[in-house]
Design an enzyme around this catalytic site. Structure first.
Site, PDB file in Angstrom:
ATOM      1  N   LYS A   1      38.593  78.262   5.428  1.00  0.00           N
ATOM      2  CA  LYS A   1      38.079  77.289   6.403  1.00  0.00           C
ATOM      3  C   LYS A   1      36.798  76.588   5.957  1.00  0.00           C
ATOM      4  CE  LYS A   1      39.472  76.510   9.999  1.00  0.00           C
ATOM      5  NZ  LYS A   1      39.376  77.242  11.269  1.00  0.00           N
TER       6      LYS A   1
ATOM      7  N   HIS B   1      45.730  53.493  20.667  1.00  0.00           N
ATOM      8  CA  HIS B   1      46.492  54.622  21.254  1.00  0.00           C
ATOM      9  C   HIS B   1      46.735  55.721  20.225  1.00  0.00           C
ATOM     10  CE1 HIS B   1      47.442  51.784  24.533  1.00  0.00           C
ATOM     11  NE2 HIS B   1      47.656  50.920  23.548  1.00  0.00           N
TER      12      HIS B   1
ATOM     13  N   SER C   1      34.468  80.332   8.016  1.00  0.00           N
ATOM     14  CA  SER C   1      34.958  81.218   9.067  1.00  0.00           C
ATOM     15  C   SER C   1      34.687  82.650   8.653  1.00  0.00           C
ATOM     16  CB  SER C   1      36.456  80.998   9.258  1.00  0.00           C
ATOM     17  OG  SER C   1      37.054  82.145   9.826  1.00  0.00           O
TER      18      SER C   1
ATOM     19  N   GLU D   1      30.915  68.798  15.757  1.00  0.00           N
ATOM     20  CA  GLU D   1      31.352  69.390  17.031  1.00  0.00           C
ATOM     21  C   GLU D   1      30.165  69.678  17.958  1.00  0.00           C
ATOM     22  OE1 GLU D   1      35.366  71.630  15.370  1.00  0.00           O
ATOM     23  OE2 GLU D   1      33.471  72.686  15.378  1.00  0.00           O
TER      24      GLU D   1
END
Ligand code: ARG
Length: 482
Positions: free
Chosen positions: A286, A159, A280, A293
Site C-alpha cells: 500500500k 458524471h 499500511s 484524505e
C-alpha cells in the site's frame, strides 16, 4: 477569584466561584490576541495623551509598561493569570500591578466591547493576508504543472464518464482559477473588515473628546467604523472570513478527492511522492494518499465554523451580548486549518508525478471524440440534432466491434452518412479534438497559454496588494513601539 480582583467588582457583594470563572473565561482562546491587545492599547493611550484626556506623565508610564508587556508576549514570557477572565483584563491588571494607579487610566473612553472587536479585526487582518498568500502558493503549484503539461491529453469527465478530451493543463487551471477567486475573496473580505471599532466604547460612544481617526490610522485601519452600536453588536466580518475559509476548504476537498481517485490503481494518473504518502501496517504493497484524505476530511470542521458563526449571530438583540465571545475559536481554527492544508497541498502537487502515457492511453480508448464527429457533420451542412443521431449509431457500432471511431475505415464511416469524407481523419484523433478547442478559455494549448498568463497576472497583483498591506501594518507596529 477574589472580588477585589475583578475589573467590574464595584457593585458586587460576592466574587465569582472557580467554576463560574472557568465557564466564562475566554483566556485560553483570546490569549492569541495578546499582541494586538497591547498594540491597540498603545494607540489608545497615545490618543488619550494627545487629546489631553489623561496627563502626559501617566500616559508615558502606561506606554513604558505596555512596551515591557509587549516584549514579554513576544518572548513568550508574559504570564497569564487564569483568575482574570480574558486577555484584556490580563494585560490591564499586569500593567496596573506594575505601574500603580496610572494604569487604571488606560481604559478611559473605551470598553472591552470595542476593544475585543478591534483586537480581533487586527488578528483577522493578518490571518486573511496569510490565507490569501497561502492559497496563492497552492495556485502557483497548479500553474506550474499546467505550464509543463500544455499538450498532455487526458479525459475530461462529466458524471464521471469520459466526455471530451482535455489537457492536464486545462484541468489544473480549472482548479487554479477556483483558488484564485478564493485568494481574492480573502482580500475582498479584508477591505470590509479593515475599519477600527476602537472608541465605539460599550455601545454608544463616549463623552470624552477622543479622536477615533487617530487610533484607526495608528493601527493601520482605513478609518473608524461609522456607528458605535453596529460596531459592538456584529460579527459579520468574522462570518465572512469563515465563509472564505469554507469555500477554500470545499475547493481543496474537491482537488483532494480527484487526487485520491487519480492515485488509485483504476485511474493510475498520478503517483504522489513517498514523503507525502503513508504505508499500511498490514498490507506491504500500500501507498496511501493520506494527506489528500486528511485535507478532504478537515473540510468538515471548516464548514462547521461557518455554521457556528451564522447560527450564533442569528437573532441577537442589540448590542454586545456575551454570545459574541464564542466567535474566536471556530474561525481561528478554520483559518489555521485552511492555511496548513494549502501549504501541504502545494507541496503534494509540486512533487507528484503525472502519468502522461496512461492518461493518453485511457483517453484513446472508447468514443470520447463522438462530439467531434457530430461537429464535423455540422460543417458538412447536417443539422446538429440529425448529426447527433448519426453519430449515436456510429458509437453503438464502435462499442459492439471494439473499433475506435478514428480507426474505422472511410467506407465504414460512410455507411453511417455519405457526407463523411477523408478529411474526417483530421478531426477524429483525440489530440486533434483537444487542439481544435481553441475558443477563449478552451483546452487547446494556445488557450491554456492565455489562461496561464492571466493567472500569473492575478497572482502578481495580489502579491503586490498583500506586500503593501503588510508593509503598512509593519510601519504602524514600528511607530507604536517608539
Ligand atoms: N471576552 C469578551 C469577548 O471576547 C470581551 C469582554 C466583553 N465582556 C463584557 N462582559 N462586556 O467578547
Amino acid at each position: 477569584m477574589s472580588l477585589q480582583q475583578a475589573l467590574w467588582s464595584g457593585r458586587f457583594d460576592a466574587g465569582m466561584d472557580d467554576s463560574t470563572l472557568a465557564f466564562t473565561s475566554s483566556l485560553e482562546v483570546d490569549s492569541k490576541l495578546a499582541f494586538y491587545d497591547v498594540m491597540g492599547s498603545l494607540a489608545h493611550v497615545r490618543m488619550l495623551r494627545s487629546c489631553g484626556i489623561i496627563p502626559a506623565e501617566d500616559a508615558d508610564a502606561i506606554i513604558d509598561g505596555l512596551k515591557v508587556i509587549l516584549s514579554e508576549i513576544e518572548e513568550g514570557t508574559f504570564e497569564l493569570d487564569f483568575t482574570q477572565e480574558d486577555i484584556h483584563t490580563n494585560v490591564e491588571f499586569t500593567l496596573t500591578s506594575r505601574i500603580g494607579p496610572a494604569g487604571g487610566k488606560l481604559h478611559t473612553g473605551r470598553s472591552r466591547n470595542d476593544q475585543v472587536a478591534t483586537d480581533f479585526r487586527m488578528y483577522l487582518r493578518d490571518a486573511a493576508l496569510a490565507a490569501s498568500e497561502s492559497v496563492d502558493r497552492l495556485m502557483m503549484s497548479l500553474v506550474r504543472v499546467a505550464e509543463e503539461h500544455g499538450d498532455t491529453v487526458m479525459p475530461g469527465f462529466t458524471h464521471m464518464q469520459h466526455a471530451q478530451p482535455v489537457t492536464l493543463a486545462q484541468h489544473m487551471m480549472a482548479h487554479a482559477f477556483k483558488f484564485s477567486r478564493d485568494a481574492e475573496r480573502f482580500l475582498d473580505a479584508l477591505s470590509r473588515l479593515n475599519y477600527c471599532p476602537l472608541g465605539a466604547a460599550a455601545l454608544a460612544g463616549t463623552t470624552y473628546p477622543i479622536d477615533r481617526h487617530m487610533t484607526a490610522s495608528a493601527l493601520g485601519f482605513k478609518g473608524p467604523t461609522e456607528n458605535s452600536m453596529d460596531t459592538v453588536s456584529d460579527r459579520d466580518f468574522v462570518t465572512e472570513l469563515a465563509y472564505c475559509a469554507a469555500q477554500t476548504a470545499i475547493h481543496l476537498s474537491s482537488l483532494c478527492e480527484e487526487l485520491v481517485l487519480w492515485s488509485s490503481q483504476e485511474f493510475g494518473f498520478i503517483e504522489m511522492a513517498d514523503r507525502y504518502t503513508t504505508g499500511s501496517s498490514i498490507m506491504p504493497q500500500k501507498k496511501n494518499p493520506d494527506i489528500a484524505e486528511l485535507v478532504r476530511g478537515r473540510t468538515g470542521a471548516v464548514v462547521g465554523a461557518l455554521m457556528t458563526m451564522i447560527t450564533m449571530t442569528k437573532g441577537l438583540p442589540f448590542t454586545y451580548n456575551r454570545d459574541l465571545q464564542e466567535d474566536k475559536r471556530p474561525v481561528m481554527d478554520s483559518l489555521e486549518s485552511v492555511i496548513a492544508c494549502c501549504d501541504i497541498m502545494s507541496k503534494v502537487i509540486s512533487t507528484s508525478e503525472f502519468k502522461v502515457e496512461r492518461m493518453m492511453e485511457v483517453t484513446s480508448r472508447g468514443q470520447i471524440n463522438a462530439t467531434d464527429l457530430a461537429d464535423y457533420l455540422v460543417t458538412k451542412g447536417v443539422p446538429f440534432r440529425e448529426a447527433h443521431g448519426i453519430v449515436g449509431a456510429a458509437v453503438r457500432c464502435s462499442i459492439d466491434t471494439g473499433i475506435n471511431l478514428e480507426d474505422m475505415p472511410l467506407e465504414q464511416l460512410k455507411g453511417f452518412d455519405q457526407r463523411i469524407e477523408e478529411d474526417v481523419y483530421d478531426v477524429l484523433p483525440v489530440r486533434r479534438c483537444m487542439e481544435r478547442r481553441n475558443s477563449y478559455g478552451g483546452t487547446s494549448p494556445s488557450s491554456t497559454d492565455v489562461q496561464i498568463g492571466r493567472a500569473m497576472e492575478q497572482i502578481m497583483l495580489r502579491d503586490e496588494t498583500v506586500r503593501q498591506e503588510k508593509q503598512l501594518i509593519a510601519n504602524c507596529w514600528k511607530a507604536l513601539r517608539e
